[in-house]
Design a protein around this motif. Structure first.
Motif, PDB file in Angstrom:
ATOM      1  N   ASP B 225      32.998  47.731  37.820  1.00  0.00           N
ATOM      2  CA  ASP B 225      34.056  47.653  38.832  1.00  0.00           C
ATOM      3  C   ASP B 225      35.418  48.033  38.266  1.00  0.00           C
ATOM      4  O   ASP B 225      36.217  48.712  38.931  1.00  0.00           O
ATOM      5  N   ALA B 226      35.696  47.557  37.055  1.00  0.00           N
ATOM      6  CA  ALA B 226      36.986  47.867  36.435  1.00  0.00           C
ATOM      7  C   ALA B 226      37.123  49.381  36.251  1.00  0.00           C
ATOM      8  O   ALA B 226      38.174  49.979  36.533  1.00  0.00           O
ATOM      9  N   LEU B 227      36.053  50.032  35.783  1.00  0.00           N
ATOM     10  CA  LEU B 227      36.055  51.484  35.614  1.00  0.00           C
ATOM     11  C   LEU B 227      36.250  52.195  36.950  1.00  0.00           C
ATOM     12  O   LEU B 227      37.100  53.081  37.084  1.00  0.00           O
ATOM     13  N   ARG B 229      37.305  51.167  39.932  1.00  0.00           N
ATOM     14  CA  ARG B 229      38.571  50.989  40.653  1.00  0.00           C
ATOM     15  C   ARG B 229      39.732  51.678  39.934  1.00  0.00           C
ATOM     16  O   ARG B 229      40.611  52.266  40.562  1.00  0.00           O
ATOM     17  N   THR B 230      39.751  51.585  38.601  1.00  0.00           N
ATOM     18  CA  THR B 230      40.833  52.239  37.855  1.00  0.00           C
ATOM     19  C   THR B 230      40.789  53.751  38.083  1.00  0.00           C
ATOM     20  O   THR B 230      41.809  54.392  38.352  1.00  0.00           O
TER      21      THR B 230
ATOM     22  N   VAL C 155      40.761  48.042  30.879  1.00  0.00           N
ATOM     23  CA  VAL C 155      39.392  48.262  31.351  1.00  0.00           C
ATOM     24  C   VAL C 155      38.386  47.689  30.351  1.00  0.00           C
ATOM     25  O   VAL C 155      37.303  47.236  30.739  1.00  0.00           O
ATOM     26  N   GLY C 158      37.572  44.362  31.332  1.00  0.00           N
ATOM     27  CA  GLY C 158      37.008  44.217  32.669  1.00  0.00           C
ATOM     28  C   GLY C 158      37.999  44.093  33.805  1.00  0.00           C
ATOM     29  O   GLY C 158      37.655  43.573  34.871  1.00  0.00           O
ATOM     30  N   VAL C 159      39.228  44.578  33.587  1.00  0.00           N
ATOM     31  CA  VAL C 159      40.201  44.507  34.670  1.00  0.00           C
ATOM     32  C   VAL C 159      40.862  45.864  34.906  1.00  0.00           C
ATOM     33  O   VAL C 159      40.741  46.775  34.095  1.00  0.00           O
ATOM     34  N   VAL C 160      41.552  45.965  36.032  1.00  0.00           N
ATOM     35  CA  VAL C 160      42.351  47.146  36.352  1.00  0.00           C
ATOM     36  C   VAL C 160      43.766  46.897  35.830  1.00  0.00           C
ATOM     37  O   VAL C 160      44.309  45.819  36.058  1.00  0.00           O
ATOM     38  N   LEU C 183      40.251  54.866  30.823  1.00  0.00           N
ATOM     39  CA  LEU C 183      38.838  54.495  30.954  1.00  0.00           C
ATOM     40  C   LEU C 183      38.146  54.352  29.600  1.00  0.00           C
ATOM     41  O   LEU C 183      37.209  53.565  29.476  1.00  0.00           O
ATOM     42  N   LEU C 255      39.922  40.756  39.549  1.00  0.00           N
ATOM     43  CA  LEU C 255      38.932  40.966  38.483  1.00  0.00           C
ATOM     44  C   LEU C 255      39.153  40.003  37.312  1.00  0.00           C
ATOM     45  O   LEU C 255      38.199  39.527  36.691  1.00  0.00           O
TER      46      LEU C 255
END
Lengths: 294, 294, 294
Positions: B225-227, B229-230, C155, C158-160, C183, C255
């Protein structure tokens, strides 16, 4: 490959072989034209240059055979120094608006950038202010590795650059480097210009003419429609809207009209502006000499 | 870190282990897949390649476990040569439109660029025309320092590139360098590709596989998800609108259908197009041999 | 040119000489201010830093004499490490929205980027996560050739990233390199940062302070209106819309609130996060140690 010898302009129409005063034109072939700036002593841009360039762009736009135009300079130290009002700002104002409705100088640059031909700036020497604005409106910029100096010094004399470099540099080199060029307003040498993307790439000074000649001769052989349509799709993504280009020239005029800026300009003229002087050779560094101490 | 050994595809679903003809697939892990182009002699892209890539992109889009896909080549001299109509343009036309409503090839590229996974082109050898269009649609481009040749030669054969490079290059490398790549239409070697931003960066040929493997293995461990969405926020700023991508393919078809361009293509085939020939190795320079003298 | 000696702040108003806790302010002259981050041990950004920066940006926006602000660091190894919630996420949430209506951190960055002064990040040491977001909001970025480490590691946990780097990097370095930074989420050293355009340019570590001082002193002498208006035209082309910046912070919060990400963060704290540790010095490479084996 050696440079072509000057042609007899036999391929050009009458209009092309008109007598130009600030540049020479060599119509190497129906598809390929070379324009050499030659306005001693340092290739300043004046109202006359703008008027002649406007006429030249008319010809470029209307010529169905033309694929490529190379702009180089007869003076190895100055490609196009910058704008010179020649003590008569009225002559520039009198140029009025061009076919796009934009003021003459901006109009010339906008039309050159959109013309269905490949324009190439072959840069040797200094191109500052309006000279830098001109190369930014060309499609490709090749520059002498050893002998290139670019810059937008305008903010250093207290004005906003009027010919669109905020719009063009911001898209070409990104926000940070555009702001550095415009707000630090210092000279940019060849290696930094290439690293920033201000020019496409550097070519060793001794090979610049031949390599640009080779590129232009190659492009001259290509299909005109393929070139023009492909360019038009890049235009859609990369060219500023006309509306972005009108206002900064208004700022330039307003700010330049102030007493302090007129005094700064007069001081620069005393120091050697518009002549082949040390001031002109090091204008980026020396511009601060025109600022009164706080 | 050494390259992983070919897996048994045990992580892949049945669909992934279908028999592909123009590439091999190694599903290294649920999160990481490697696709190796292998279509002798020079990895041309044909209607079959496009159909298989469309199927592959379907799988990529629907796989909730997949984080990263690496695309490399079994042929060290040719990553993806260019498009080959195989003397049957009807087969390509018959591919029709993809899920985006765009023609098949453009559809594949658009969906790959938007897919919620990281796509990596690990480039060794030549990638021209549609091959260059493919790498431009990947998210990351790592290239062999010693052995990379990129280019969009289309204008040299009198057509407009059809797979979107005007839209993508203009945003990636800026107007001047995009126009040079597209309008001079010559080969671009590794060092110039890196300087222009055509690739992310060069890696010494002997280290390319290991370093890309290390990057892919790292990304494979990240949260999906982090990948996704970013990436989607970068997509918003950097991807062309679909509407920008449809028209150039129409130009390509119109211009390619002309008698002169058909003759140019036939001449290139005589000179060795689509085979492991000197012509293919030096296509950028030699493309002019297909242009009749004026 | 040698660095100026610390001034007595005699040029500043009372507000400027307030006692700041996470940075020192030196009002070198009415037109020039230097801000030195000094929050031991590693210049993390906390709710306090954000609140103080918000206050500072208020002053910057309202000061008609100010032309240029330089941001440097008292710690040669850490410019701004990254955000530290200090085990109390509530303090950050309590900051609320700033004058733009955006959450406090994003608001500070947006207002700094739009302020009518030239902001310069003089970078030595590490700037990751929110530290990288800060330098991306500055107008110019000059970095130590030998001692610069940048990155967006978010990332990897695990976050944006929440402070706008998707919007800013995508415009600054192009899609491919922005996606790699975001990424792959690894450290970027000085030479790669310069090649990618992540910084304007590198300066030898021993010359960084003097050269930035020289640039700032030059800009301090320029006309304020010329600077402000010229910058505003670049802003029009290069700054993201506010609407682009609000949503990613929501993703970050969503996240980061997940159990797995809380566990990852706790593991990083055990490994030395927020201290002058080997983990912090090599955070890009070592971030994967916080990811549980699949």
């Amino acid at each position: 490959m050696s440079a072509v010898s000057p042609s007899d302009n036999s391929h050009g129409s009458e209009a092309w072989s008109a007598s130009w005063t600030h540049f020479r034109i060599d119509r190497c072939s129906p598809a390929y034209c070379r324009v050499t700036f030659d306005h001693p002593p340092i290739n300043t841009i004046t109202a006359t240059t703008v008027a002649e360039l406007a006429e030249l762009v008319d010809l470029i736009e209307q010529d169905p055979d033309l694929n490529v135009v190379v702009f180089d300079s007869a003076n190895p130290d100055f490609y196009l120094a910058h704008y010179d009002v020649e003590n008569d700002p009225g002559r520039t104002a009198a140029l009025g608006a061009g076919p796009t409705g934009l003021p003459a100088w901006v109009d010339v640059l906008v039309r050159l950038a959109r013309a269905p031909v490949v324009s190439i700036a072959s840069i040797r020497g200094r191109a500052r202010g309006a000279g830098s604005e001109f190369i930014l409106a060309c499609d490709l910029r090749f520059a002498s590795r050893e002998n290139t100096v670019l810059g937008q010094f305008e903010v250093g004399v207290g004005v906003v650059p009027g010919g669109g470099p905020m719009a063009r540099l911001a898209r070409l080199v990104g926000r940070g480097r555009a702001l550095e060029i415009l707000l630090v307003a210092d000279d940019v040498d060849g290696p930094r210009a290439e690293r920033y993307g201000y020019v496409n790439r550097l070519i060793a000074d001794g090979e610049l003419d031949d390599e640009v000649e080779e590129i232009a001769s190659r492009v001259a052989r290509f299909d005109h429609d393929a070139l023009a349509r492909t360019k038009s799709y890049v235009d859609l993504v990369t060219l500023p809207a006309d509306s972005e280009l009108g206002r900064p020239l208004g700022d330039f005029r307003e700010l330049f009209g102030r007493r302090a800026q007129q005094a700064q300009w007069a001081r620069l003229q005393e120091l050697g502006l518009n002549t082949d002087s040390d001031l002109e050779r090091s204008l980026g560094r020396r511009i601060v000499e025109s600022i009164p101490d706080a």
